[in-house]
Write a protein that holds these residues in place. Structure first.
Motif: not given
Length: 410
Positions: A299-309
């Motif tokens: 997640t640190a390597a991403a621009d944005t996160v969309v997550a359920t858990r």
């Protein structure tokens, strides 16, 4: 750290640990970190779902939670039903004997007082009741530390949960709605505290240059079939969730965005496979995360996160990445509010890909501001958990030498 008789304090940890759920194991890791820092002489072992994994990964002895190995498989044949029934009796004796060997037993985090996912009363709720009742009978302090709770529709599950919480020597919760739910069930919560989820006490991976492709979006998925009261509609709910998620991922790919699929439990793998199959593109890849530390790096390597858990969300928020929650329970909404992102929640039961895309674009528009907000909220969470561990030491180890106890942060 030793009690008055000079022998090391014996601490047990209890739960569905080592069973493939990264969030549960992250809570265990946080508590072990606390014990090793504040009470290094404590002798620690586990009664858990995956003893081999716990011993190999964390270096502590572990015993299987259930005598009957098919506990979480549906029993249809007479022999399996009889074995499962016998297992309940055997587990009562095993749990009491295990609890008696300890001075303290800690149930580390996890949603042990909720039924936001399908749950049978004679599974884990019964196991938790056996532990808490055994603790009272044999004089072992049982602590429910940073646990999750929620309103429960099933009367048998609700009764077992209420009894378990009432019998515990110590309780704290990971959010205010959890404490409110237990109060509504009739548990006296006047002395119970609320602290951030234990996973916020885990080390944050050191900052490094972005390793993912430019513009990468992490999409955390889940084998979501609704909650305990949705069994009749489980497949319908799952299909709607999966179809909406596929449409959303496809829209990201059409915009040229690399997508990294995340999960948090072994049961999520078919969902990952279904999305990879439906969105046949080199822009979509799947992560092989074995711990919350791995999820934090992703997640640190991403621009944005969309997550359920829930713990996918925690990992993203902890590393400061702007995050949108596809929420399946009040705990996700409470977490997002705690971290200042309560405007960015979307219902998992009714995933609308177009609306989700709108929220995603708004999230990215405010990315810089949200990163600053997350930095401030993470510092506050760390201070609150330092206080949690100080309080825990005072509550569970009053007769011990506290020379190694963690100092409470100002």
């Amino acid at each position: 750290m030793t009690p008055a008789n000079g022998s090391p304090v014996r601490v047990g940890v209890f739960g569905l640990l080592g069973s493939g759920n990264l969030g549960n194991d992250g809570s265990l890791e946080a508590v072990l970190g606390y014990l090793r820092a504040a009470h290094p002489e404590a002798v620690v072992d586990a009664l858990c779902g995956g003893p081999e994994v716990v011993t190999a990964r964390y270096g502590i002895p572990a015993t299987r939670l259930h005598w009957y190995r098919g506990e979480y498989r549906t029993a249809s044949r007479a022999g399996a039903i009889a074995a499962k029934g016998l297992g309940k009796l055997v587990d009562a004796v095993r749990t009491a004997a295990w609890a008696r060997r300890h001075d303290v037993v800690i149930v580390p985090g996890m949603g042990v007082l909720e039924a936001t996912l399908p749950l049978r009363p004679w599974g884990f709720p019964y196991a938790l009741f056996l532990l808490c009742a055994s603790g009272r009978l044999v004089g072992t302090r049982v602590a429910l530390v940073g646990v999750g709770a929620a309103p429960i529709g099933s009367r048998p599950v609700r009764t077992l949960v209420r009894w378990s919480a009432g019998l515990a020597a110590y309780r704290s919760y990971r959010d205010a709605p959890s404490r409110d739910a237990m109060r509504a069930m009739g548990v006296d919560t006047a002395r119970d505290e609320v602290h951030p989820d234990l996973a916020f006490a885990l080390p944050t991976p050191p900052a490094s240059a972005p390793s993912g492709p430019s513009g990468q979006v992490c999409v955390g998925v889940m084998a979501f079939h609704g909650g305990n009261d949705d069994r009749a509609r489980a497949e319908e709910i799952h299909r709607r969730y999966l179809d909406g998620t596929i449409r959303f991922v496809r829209a990201l790919v059409e915009d040229g965005r690399p997508v990294r699929l995340l999960s948090g439990d072994e049961v999520d793998r078919p969902v990952v496979a279904a999305i990879l199959d439906a969105v046949d593109s080199p822009l979509v890849t799947a992560a092989e995360a074995a711990s919350l530390a791995d999820l934090m790096k992703e997640t640190a390597a991403a621009d944005t996160v969309v997550a359920t858990r829930y713990h996918n969300l925690i990992c993203a928020l902890k590393v400061g990445t702007p995050t949108l929650a596809v929420s399946y329970a009040a705990k996700s909404e409470a977490l997002m509010a705690q971290m200042g992102l309560d405007a960015y929640c979307h219902p998992a039961r009714e995933v609308d890909a177009d609306r989700l895309l709108e929220q995603f674009r708004d999230l990215e528009k405010h990315s810089a501001e949200l990163r600053r907000t997350l930095a401030v909220r993470n510092l506050a969470a760390a201070r609150q958990l330092q206080h949690q561990f100080t309080v825990l030491t005072a509550a569970l180890f009053p007769a011990t030498d506290h020379a190694h106890a963690l100092r409470e942060a100002p």
